[in-house]
Design an enzyme around this catalytic site. Structure first.
Site, short mmCIF file in Angstrom:
data_model
loop_
_atom_site.label_atom_id
_atom_site.label_comp_id
_atom_site.label_asym_id
_atom_site.label_seq_id
_atom_site.Cartn_x
_atom_site.Cartn_y
_atom_site.Cartn_z
N GLN B 198 5.74 0.52 3.47
CA GLN B 198 4.55 1.10 2.87
C GLN B 198 3.36 1.02 3.82
OE1 GLN B 198 5.79 -1.22 -1.09
NE2 GLN B 198 3.76 -0.32 -1.31
N PHE B 229 7.35 -0.41 -4.45
CA PHE B 229 6.78 -1.23 -5.53
C PHE B 229 5.97 -2.41 -5.01
CE2 PHE B 229 11.09 0.28 -6.82
CZ PHE B 229 10.68 1.37 -7.56
N GLU B 233 5.33 -3.69 1.50
CA GLU B 233 3.99 -3.71 2.08
C GLU B 233 3.97 -4.62 3.31
OE1 GLU B 233 0.83 -4.02 -0.73
OE2 GLU B 233 -0.68 -4.47 0.78
N ARG B 311 -6.88 -10.71 -7.73
CA ARG B 311 -6.74 -9.59 -8.68
C ARG B 311 -6.31 -10.09 -10.05
NH1 ARG B 311 -6.48 -3.73 -8.84
NH2 ARG B 311 -7.27 -3.64 -6.72
N GLU B 717 0.07 1.96 -10.41
CA GLU B 717 0.24 0.64 -11.01
C GLU B 717 -0.10 0.55 -12.50
OE1 GLU B 717 -2.27 -0.72 -7.77
OE2 GLU B 717 -0.99 -2.48 -7.57
#
Lengths: 458, 762
Positions: B198, B229, B233, B311, B717
């Site tokens: 990603q 998903f 990353e 987050r 998301e």
């Protein structure tokens, strides 16, 4: 190794491969057919699903745990061959596009093959037909919409393979023993008792792809016609060892519907199409699903070594974890279920309903006369090192009034029958608790109480 | 009009025919080598002896590399250089790569990787949250605390108070395509890398450091992933770097893909959390003060744990106006896989915490949980903004709230109130089976919280035949980003999307990209592509106006209208080319308005919020804990959708994945730190029959209040968290079994549910 098969309509001869070369690796690495994907390399995700046709019809199998000799003389279609010879789309492909049923696309070829085979066979139980195909992106809803939309479209003519068109050579080369009869196999195996027997390879396949075993001597018995026979008499239903779990389930469901439902949740469509009832019994796994049900039905096992044959109660076959009553050179020839009134209930407990190995599998036959328990056989998988009967509980039930109180009184005796383990599937406490509750479920079901979440709708 | 049209995924026809190429499908030269890692078999200790002679001697092995063989930097961390490619004397988890096998085939490499003799001085591993707390094993010096008002005082003075704690399990991404990379050496020491990632720029950056060369010498290309998903990353770094080093050393192409068991054993997963809460509220359930303590199990290396845990804190309010709140976050270091990004990036865990609190308050007061939720909602934005301004616990003004209206509509369309009554009656008549129903909302913040990541670039060419080639920094992992952005490009030129060629993400075309993450893909890259297209269109317009002496130009329906003159787009293109107009442009976008200080916990980390709500009904078996989702109704806000079909796909798939996280997907580590669920045989993502029997998904008819790409909203998301409704419905069913509060942990496996049923009955 020398094998021949039809691949997307063309005859293919393969030589010089190890006998344990998987169809998936050969397709991708040698043949350049990259549409078939590897998702898990253990038959659990379905990304490698291919279509196979032989004299028993057309079905799906997982190519990642399928050895090349197993497809000798059969016809294979990969996703590339689901489209027509001139690139015409198959109806399921068209509807998959129209219903937005692919996202990342990696599982899609496997789904397309499963859908095309279901479509060819006129199957519309899509959740079962595709239980062996995992998708992480779509949530499945659009895939099912596509399958439903395609259901009434005609089957394209290129889907009709004729494996009888292949000229099959009897010479399959070194390393690969592909007997035509169980007599031939029996003679060979008594002289080669260290050989690995491969029927469906849904277990042995993982020895190769995961444990990375090198297997030198192999006998492929999945294609032996006389091991695939079934026979129903007034006294018994008999299954040859190489009857696939799919065929076993179809037949046994007619006599014992709950066993049929258990088999519906055994592996997946692809796995049931490959796996054999003999393999599920002979591998001795404590968490195989058919042995507890067969033991509850008082099944008999037919064993053979050379010309010597014997019949034993299935429950006596399992001695301890990893050890069965099978002599070197001896093999499972058949399994026999005595005919009986149907009192069997099978309860398979898993984290996920479909395609999941049992944490606990409880199978119960409790027959009553005039409200009193006349006889009972209760067997469990997942509760001990082998499939095992709950003899203390059985003894406590026999001769008692058939009631919830009797059952509740007997429940404590599961502690005498079993000392289960805790593992990644369930804790020991949960296993013992649910074993007891399964017995309660049996009596409640007899009383007409609703106990099955699979039968509830919104 | 191409924007807003429900076109199929750009590669749908390739997907269904098996022609779509993934990294492992790319043709490679016959001399390509294959790699596998040798892995640590213990969770914590020192390597006292490493003998790879049997590995080297195995069939097909070309080379075996250990940390001593690495020419430059030995690091694949995306953050703080704490993650060596190959272990440097110490191992930190079961599955940590220790050496690298280079062999003639994938199978030969895998077989050889198991042949090393490794001796360890083993130490006691830290596996659980409790063990980490006891050992004070953590990242950063101590917990992070953000607050608004005096929560402790508000709780003390409240009429009612509940306290509780909830365990929230981790989650494996289970992208169907495992991690894979291919490195092909180029002339002059350059390297071309194909990586299922990603984040191609990060792959480029890490490979350059590992090869000791500038970034310009490394080119990374990725056409598509078979699912990401968040799991691709940072987790692809090791494979790409390993391949590049081996390719440099051997001069041959090198490919590496993890077998599924290796993939699950080596790579990071969603962070598991424990969340403690203490809340004060009035008789209607209105919260006056709340304290959350979040414990995040981060694994052995930092990876992305700081922004993930941040987050989680930023979503501790979800949709609720909390007058006083204190959120404390512990980032714990354990001898397990380094937990990483996963769809929602900590947001889901934070949200599960507050939804649990709402449920607990309702149970305490004997109210319908939906009423308590509504009582605590932020106020909807109307023509006149709410006064006084409503702010989140991190002091951001909530200016676009709309869940009151959305929930009103969803509750009506799903017949929530009547079904809730009918379920109570059904439960009264069923001894063994119990049903439950719940409606839960989602408010999810859109933007990277590391502000500088909120930028994107694009490169667009118009060829002289009128065909268009489009490139941008975003990556395609199945979400349909490429098609959405192609629709934006086609819209700019008034042509059909068939004229727009979508090309692989390529660090040589667009540099310095951010990861395709944080749901930002179409917001950022759509704007960047639009900017590039607008530049070219304006050049063509200016030229045509002068050429035809007209005052206005419109691009529409494949034609260009210049005053009264109408020509086809391809005629405009060739005419512009012949008149020496540049038909290539870059585009750039940076998100406006955002500023964030994570030290003080104050600012505007998000450009806007995405909203949604779901009603789920389920049934449980109180003898075994078995359960099923029976029906789900969803209303989700994708703004003015760029492509409603693709957005609904994200919503359906996100819900099922979120529900899987909270139900059947259980990761189990044993006391020695070994992951026991490392294959689909033991780790159970939802299968076909696990989707709701009745599954109604609708898009909210709205436009983004902020000036996003055609007023759409991010959708990658947010729908994942609609799955929380399944867990809340299961809790509701358990609550029907007795008087006590269910305290249902996640994942709510059959065993967990039976345990909760037993507890509420006793």
């Amino acid at each position: 190794m020398k094998v021949q098969f039809l691949l997307n309509g063309e005859t293919v001869h393969v030589e010089g491969q190890p006998a344990t070369r998987t169809l998936l690796d050969w397709l991708r690495e040698d043949r350049g057919l990259n549409g078939t994907k590897e998702g898990c390399n253990e038959g659990d995700c379905g990304a490698c699903t291919v279509m196979v046709t032989d004299e028993r019809g057309t079905r799906t199998v997982n190519a990642c745990i399928l050895f090349l000799p197993q497809i000798h003389g059969k016809a294979i279609r990969t996703v590339e061959g689901i489209s027509g010879p001139k690139g015409q789309p198959h109806p399921v492909q068209t509807h998959m596009i129209q219903k937005h049923a692919s996202q990342c696309g990696f599982c899609t070829p496997g789904f397309v093959v499963s859908m095309a085979v279901a479509h060819k066979n006129g199957r519309t139980d899509f959740d079962d037909q595709m239980a062996g195909n995992l998708c992480r992106c779509t949530g499945y809803a659009p895939i099912i919409r596509a399958a439903e939309a395609a259901a009434n479209d005609p089957v394209p003519d290129w889907m009709n393979d004729e494996p009888s068109d292949i000229k099959v050579s009897g010479d399959t080369g070194d390393q690969v023993f592909l007997p035509d009869t169980s007599d031939e196999f029996a003679d060979w195996y008594v002289n080669n008792p260290d050989a690995t027997i491969v029927a469906g390879a849904t277990d042995v396949g993982l020895w190769v792809t995961k444990r990375l075993d090198t297997l030198d001597s192999l006998a492929f018995i999945g294609g032996i016609p006389d091991l695939q026979e079934t026979h129903v008499s007034d006294d018994a239903i008999t299954f040859g060892a190489a009857v696939t779990v799919a065929r076993f389930g179809d037949l046994v469901a007619q006599h014992h519907p709950s066993f049929g439902e258990l088999i519906r949740r055994y592996g997946s469509t692809q796995v049931r199409n490959s796996a054999t009832i003999g393999g599920n019994i002979a591998n001795g796994s404590p968490i195989g699903d058919s042995p507890p049900a067969l033991i509850a039905l008082n099944a008999k096992l037919h064993l053979r070594r050379g010309d010597a044959r014997r019949v034993i109660a299935l429950e006596d076959f399992y001695i301890e974890y990893g050890k069965q009553d099978r002599e070197p050179g001896e093999f499972v020839q058949a399994i026999e279920i005595p005919r009986q009134p149907d009192r069997l209930k099978c309860y398979k407990l898993t984290k996920r309903f479909d395609q999941d190995i049992s944490a606990v599998c409880g199978c119960f036959v409790i027959s009553t006369e005039n409200g009193v328990v006349a006889d009972t056989r209760i067997a469990f998988g997942g509760m001990a090192g082998t499939p095992k009967r709950a003899t203390h509980v059985e003894d406590a039930l026999r001769g008692q009034n058939w009631s919830r109180k009797t059952v509740e009184d007997a429940c404590a005796l599961f502690n005498n029958d079993f000392s289960p383990l805790s593992d990644m599937r369930a804790s020991a406490e949960y296993r013992l608790q649910t074993a007891q509750n399964m017995l309660i479920r049996y009596v409640l079901e007899d009383q007409g109480v609703a106990t099955q979440v699979l039968e509830v709708s919104a | 009009m191409t924007v807003g049209t429900p076109l199929p995924h750009d590669a749908a026809a390739l997907h269904v025919t098996g022609q779509a190429r993934y990294v492992d499908d790319l043709p490679v030269p016959a001399n390509c080598l294959h790699l596998a890692f040798g892995l640590s078999t213990i969770a914590r200790g020192k390597i006292t002896g490493l003998d790879v002679s049997a590995v080297s001697a195995a069939d097909g092995v070309v080379a075996v590399l250990t940390e001593k063989d690495l020419p430059f930097e030995n690091d694949v961390s995306p953050s703080v250089h704490d993650e060596p490619l190959l272990a440097t004397g110490t191992v930190h988890y079961v599955g940590q790569p220790i050496f690298l096998v280079v062999a003639q085939s994938h199978l030969a490499a895998r077989k050889a990787a198991r042949l090393a003799t490794i001796e360890y001085a083993e130490e006691t591993p830290i596996v659980t949250i409790d063990q980490a707390l006891a050992a004070n094993s953590r990242f950063e010096d101590g917990p992070i605390v953000w607050s608004k008002g005096d929560a402790a005082d508000a709780i003390k003075n409240a009429a009612n108070r509940v306290q509780g704690s909830m365990e929230i399990g981790a989650q494996e991404h289970f992208y169907l395509e495992g991690q894979v990379a291919l490195a092909r050496p180029q002339e002059g020491g350059d390297m071309l890398v194909h990586s299922s990632s990603q984040h191609p720029t990060e792959i480029q950056h890490k490979v350059a450091h590992a090869l000791g060369c500038p970034m310009h010498a490394v080119r990374v290309e990725i056409r598509r992933m078979g699912g990401g998903f968040g799991g691709k990353e940072s987790q692809g770094n090791a494979l790409a770097v390993g391949c590049a080093i081996a390719a440099r050393q051997t001069g041959r192409p090198c490919k590496m893909r993890y077998d599924r068991d290796d993939d699950m054993t080596i790579t990071g997963k969603r962070h598991d959390f424990r969340i403690d809460y203490d809340v004060g509220f009035d008789k209607n359930g209105r919260v006056s003060g709340i304290e959350f303590t979040q414990y995040a199990r981060c694994g052995w290396a930092l990876d992305l744990s700081i922004p993930v845990a941040d987050r989680a804190m930023l979503h501790a309010d979800n949709a609720y106006d909390l007058p006083a709140a204190t959120i404390t976050s512990h980032r714990l270091k354990t001898n397990t896989q380094s937990a990483t990004a996963y769809r929602g990036f900590g947001g889901p865990q934070g949200m599960v915490g507050i939804e649990r609190v709402m449920d607990h308050i309702a149970h305490n007061l004997g109210l319908d949980p939906l009423e308590v939720r509504r009582t605590n909602f932020y106020r909807d934005m109307t023509e006149t903004p709410p006064t006084p301004a409503q702010t989140t616990p991190y002091h951001m003004e909530v200016e676009d709230f709309e869940l009151n209206a959305m929930v009103r509509e969803l509750a009506a369309s799903s017949d929530y109130q009547n079904r809730r009554k009918r379920i109570a009656e059904w439960n009264a008549g069923n001894e063994v089976l119990k049903k439950g129903i719940a409606l839960t909302p989602v408010k999810f913040g859109i933007s990277f919280t590391l502000t500088h990541l909120n930028q994107a670039g694009a490169l667009v060419h118009v060829y002289q035949d009128g065909s268009i080639q489009m490139n941008h920094g975003g990556t395609e992992m199945g979400q349909g980003l490429f098609q959405k952005v192609a629709q934006v490009a086609a819209h700019s030129f008034g042509v059909d999307t068939k004229l727009v060629k979508i090309t692989a993400t390529d660090t040589a075309k667009v540099p310095n990209t951010s990861a395709t993450a944080a749901s930002s893909g179409s917001d950022l890259n759509g704007m960047a592509v639009k900017a590039a297209c607008d530049t070219i269109r304006e050049r063509i317009s200016d030229f045509l106006m002068e050429y035809y002496q007209a005052d206005d130009v419109r691009f529409e329906g494949g034609q260009v209208h210049i005053g009264d003159k109408v020509i086809r787009f391809e005629e405009a293109a060739i005419l512009a080319y012949e008149n020496r107009i540049s038909l290539s442009a870059t585009g750039f976008y940076k998100t406006p308005k955002i500023e964030w200080n994570r030290v003080t916990g104050r600012g505007r980390p998000f450009y806007y919020f995405a909203y949604g709500a779901a009603v789920t009904e389920c049934v449980i078996d109180t003898l075994t804990g078995e359960n099923r989702i029976l029906r789900t109704d969803i209303l989700h806000d994708a703004g003015a959708s760029l492509n409603p079909a693709l957005d609904i796909g994200q919503i359906e798939g996100g819900f099922v994945q979120g529900a899987g996280w909270l139900t059947t997907e259980e990761l189990v580590w044993d006391a020695s730190g070994r992951l026991r669920t490392h294959a689909p045989s033991t780790y159970k993502i939802p299968a076909c029959s696990d989707r709701p029997d009745i599954f109604n998904v609708a898009l909210w008819d709205g436009k983004n209040r902020e000036d996003t790409i055609y007023r759409s909203k991010a959708v990658g998301e947010p729908p994942f968290m609609l799955g929380i409704s399944a867990h809340a419905a299961l809790s509701d069913a358990v609550a029907a079994c007795g008087a006590a509060y269910p305290n249902l942990n996640a994942p709510a496996t059959a065993e967990t549910i039976l345990h909760a049923v037993t507890a509420v009955r006793s």
